[in-house]
Design a protein around this motif. Sequence first.
Motif, short mmCIF file in Angstrom:
data_model
loop_
_atom_site.label_atom_id
_atom_site.label_comp_id
_atom_site.label_asym_id
_atom_site.label_seq_id
_atom_site.Cartn_x
_atom_site.Cartn_y
_atom_site.Cartn_z
N THR A 9 -15.68 -10.76 -15.42
CA THR A 9 -16.26 -9.42 -15.60
C THR A 9 -16.16 -8.62 -14.31
N ILE A 10 -16.42 -9.25 -13.18
CA ILE A 10 -16.28 -8.56 -11.89
C ILE A 10 -14.85 -8.07 -11.72
N VAL A 11 -13.88 -8.94 -11.97
CA VAL A 11 -12.47 -8.57 -11.80
C VAL A 11 -12.10 -7.43 -12.74
N ARG A 12 -12.53 -7.50 -13.98
CA ARG A 12 -12.21 -6.44 -14.95
C ARG A 12 -12.79 -5.10 -14.51
N LEU A 13 -14.05 -5.10 -14.08
CA LEU A 13 -14.67 -3.85 -13.65
C LEU A 13 -14.05 -3.31 -12.36
N LEU A 14 -13.69 -4.21 -11.44
CA LEU A 14 -13.03 -3.76 -10.20
C LEU A 14 -11.66 -3.16 -10.51
N ASN A 15 -10.91 -3.80 -11.38
CA ASN A 15 -9.60 -3.27 -11.75
C ASN A 15 -9.72 -1.92 -12.45
N ALA A 16 -10.74 -1.77 -13.27
CA ALA A 16 -10.96 -0.48 -13.94
C ALA A 16 -11.35 0.60 -12.94
N ALA A 17 -12.12 0.23 -11.93
CA ALA A 17 -12.53 1.20 -10.91
C ALA A 17 -11.35 1.60 -10.04
N GLY A 18 -10.46 0.65 -9.77
CA GLY A 18 -9.28 0.91 -8.96
C GLY A 18 -9.51 0.72 -7.49
N PHE A 19 -8.39 0.60 -6.77
CA PHE A 19 -8.45 0.40 -5.32
C PHE A 19 -9.10 1.61 -4.65
N GLY A 20 -9.93 1.35 -3.68
CA GLY A 20 -10.60 2.42 -2.98
C GLY A 20 -11.94 2.80 -3.58
#
Length: 84
Positions: A9-20
């Motif tokens: 879930t952390i990875v999915r939300l981070l990827n959705a938020a994007g770098f930066g």
Amino acid sequence: MAPDLIQETIVRLLNAAGFGHSISPTEVAQELKPGNEWNTLMPAVRRAAVGMALEGRLVIYRKGKPVDPNDFKGVYRLGLPRRD
């Protein structure tokens, strides 16, 4: 709750938020356990985040600056590591 599910879930939300961009651990807990009981997941989310940070899979931020995953207190956010 299974640590693998929290990490996914952390990875999915981070990827959705994007770098930066960063996410709040509260977002992770609320995604996994909607309703009034999400706060019971906060210690497990923190453990997962610390483990992932120690592996270099994410960065833990406090007041906009990276912190030592083994030594931080208070409000924090999670972000993707730099890729350069």
